[in-house]
Design an enzyme around this catalytic site. Structure first.
Site, PDB file in Angstrom:
ATOM      1  N   GLY A 298      35.764 -52.861 -42.933  1.00 61.71           N
ATOM      2  CA  GLY A 298      35.662 -52.921 -44.380  1.00 61.71           C
ATOM      3  C   GLY A 298      34.396 -52.342 -44.962  1.00 61.71           C
TER       4      GLY A 298
ATOM      5  CE1 TYR B 153      18.828 -37.906 -31.636  1.00 59.06           C
ATOM      6  CE2 TYR B 153      18.974 -38.505 -33.944  1.00 59.06           C
ATOM      7  CZ  TYR B 153      19.595 -38.134 -32.771  1.00 59.06           C
ATOM      8  OH  TYR B 153      20.957 -37.986 -32.729  1.00 59.06           O
TER       9      TYR B 153
ATOM     10  N   PRO C 211      29.018 -43.379 -46.412  1.00 61.37           N
ATOM     11  CG  PRO C 211      27.018 -43.265 -47.588  1.00 61.37           C
ATOM     12  CD  PRO C 211      27.682 -44.009 -46.470  1.00 61.37           C
TER      13      PRO C 211
ATOM     14  CG  HIS D 284      22.295 -41.655 -28.492  1.00 62.99           C
ATOM     15  ND1 HIS D 284      21.024 -41.421 -28.981  1.00 62.99           N
ATOM     16  CD2 HIS D 284      22.989 -40.525 -28.760  1.00 62.99           C
ATOM     17  CE1 HIS D 284      20.966 -40.222 -29.529  1.00 62.99           C
ATOM     18  NE2 HIS D 284      22.148 -39.659 -29.395  1.00 62.99           N
TER      19      HIS D 284
ATOM     20  CE  LYS E  80      23.285 -41.136 -33.253  1.00 62.19           C
ATOM     21  NZ  LYS E  80      22.189 -40.792 -34.189  1.00 62.19           N
TER      22      LYS E  80
ATOM     23  CG  ASP F 168      23.096 -39.877 -37.267  1.00 55.90           C
ATOM     24  OD1 ASP F 168      23.959 -40.765 -37.127  1.00 55.90           O
ATOM     25  OD2 ASP F 168      22.611 -39.235 -36.323  1.00 55.90           O
TER      26      ASP F 168
ATOM     27  CG  LEU G   1      26.852 -34.602 -46.570  1.00 58.24           C
ATOM     28  CD1 LEU G   1      27.328 -33.689 -45.431  1.00 58.24           C
ATOM     29  CD2 LEU G   1      26.628 -33.781 -47.836  1.00 58.24           C
ATOM     30  N   GLY G   2      25.968 -37.115 -44.438  1.00 55.71           N
ATOM     31  CA  GLY G   2      24.653 -37.683 -44.172  1.00 55.71           C
ATOM     32  C   GLY G   2      23.687 -36.615 -43.701  1.00 55.71           C
ATOM     33  CG  LEU G   3      18.931 -35.389 -43.426  1.00 58.97           C
ATOM     34  CD1 LEU G   3      19.195 -33.917 -43.733  1.00 58.97           C
ATOM     35  CD2 LEU G   3      17.622 -35.834 -44.064  1.00 58.97           C
ATOM     36  N   GLY G   4      21.371 -35.445 -40.750  1.00 61.26           N
ATOM     37  CA  GLY G   4      21.024 -35.608 -39.348  1.00 61.26           C
ATOM     38  C   GLY G   4      19.530 -35.417 -39.148  1.00 61.26           C
TER      39      GLY G   4
END
Length: 349
Positions: free
Chosen positions: A58, A98, A62, A156, A123, A93, A64-67
């Site tokens: 539920g 990273y 969104p 991940h 992740k 994201d 579209l996201g920013l990687g």
């Protein structure tokens, strides 16, 4: 800048509930006021034109996201994320591996945007698959991002490394091969479920998982993953896996939606003749055509960039529609060509 000398606007502030009627006479002083700047930056996200998709629990995400993969320069990361948030992105994201979550957290905090208007994904890394390590790993991510909860937390990769204080990629000192641990995926997933129950995360999912691995979780655990984040682009459409996930009500997040723009060959999708012709037809850039293809197939899409120009370009994809025939033509580019191959991946084949 265009010469207007009168402005009337209504701006609300989340924290005070105050409504301001702004006229030209007040402009000079108000634009210098930090609260007014925060109101404006909050307003961009409030009216974001990014549509939401509903997860199987539920929660809305969104599309579209920013990687943020490979965004490692501290100043550049903070600037890029803050620019994206001000532009209207409301989905970031992230991932512990990273190694830029502190910079992202700084950008989130300094943006002044209300937390409830953002969707933050992170992740669990391979060295933290032991069930007793999952919670601490999540809490460390929350600390780095300066958050109280995550909207989505993913495993991940379906590979487990032994914990190592000195390396995210532990190797055998003699053979130099990457080390692995035999930890059943469902045991890690059960620990992920506890994070959900305790309110540290709103949704849980997986990344880079196959049909077999998802089926294993489904058999052993109570909660089906909300998302499977996988490499998807016209050269690697993964039709079987995406159809399987759809049948299980698992949303697909497509990473590397542009393929690999640095490849100087026929495998560079930005130079593909069909993509170039469609870009001309629709008056768009090749990147916008590729992102629109992904969105049109119903995927969550997370293109990455540290360039303000490209971040903005990637965002301008909601005011045109690709014809079905063109979507089908793009899908036929498929060569089952996987581009993202981590240096350690070959040791697990």
């Amino acid at each position: 800048q265009l010469g207007y000398n009168h402005l009337e606007a209504v701006v609300s502030t989340q924290s005070t509930g105050v409504w301001l009627i702004v006229s030209g006479a007040m402009m000079k002083s108000l634009f210098k006021h930090s609260m007014f700047k925060r109101c404006l930056s909050t307003s961009t996200t409030q009216h974001s034109k990014v549509p939401n998709l509903k997860l199987n629990n539920g929660v809305e995400i969104p599309q579209l996201g920013l990687g943020t993969w490979k965004a490692t320069n501290p100043e550049s990361v903070t600037r890029a994320v803050k620019f994206a948030l001000q532009l209207g992105y409301n989905h970031l994201d992230c991932a512990m591996v990273y190694q830029n979550q502190r910079e992202i957290g700084k950008a989130i905090e300094s943006s002044g945007i209300n937390r409830n208007r953002l969707f933050i994904t992170s992740k669990l890394w391979n060295t933290d698959h032991r069930p007793e390590r999952v919670r601490a790993a999540c809490e460390q991510t929350l600390h780095e991002l300066r958050l109280q909860h995550l909207d989505l937390y993913l495993i991940h990769w379906p590979f487990s490394f032994p914990p190592d204080l000195n390396s995210l990629y532990p190797t055998d000192p003699v053979t130099k091969k990457y080390l692995t641990e035999d930890i059943p995926l469902y045991e890690t997933w059960e620990a992920m479920q506890e994070l959900l129950e305790d309110g540290l995360v709103r949704s849980i999912g997986v990344s880079n998982f196959s049909e077999t691995q998802i089926t294993e979780l489904e058999k052993e655990c109570d909660i089906v993953p909300a998302v499977n984040q996988i490499e998807v682009h016209p050269l690697y459409t993964q039709e079987s896996l995406t159809k399987f996930c759809k049948s299980k009500n698992i949303q697909i997040t497509a990473y590397s939606p542009l393929g690999n723009p640095s490849i100087e060959s026929s495998h560079n999708l930005l130079n593909n003749s069909l993509i170039l012709s469609l870009a001309k037809k629709y008056g768009r850039t090749p990147a916008q055509i590729l992102i629109k293809w992904s969105l049109s197939l119903g995927y969550i899409c997370i293109p990455k960039s540290e360039s303000n120009h490209r971040i903005e370009e990637n965002f301008k994809v909601f005011d045109f529609t690709l014809e079905q025939a063109d979507l089908d033509s793009i899908s036929k580019i498929n060569q089952n060509l996987k581009i993202v191959r981590p240096k350690w991946h070959s040791d697990f084949q």
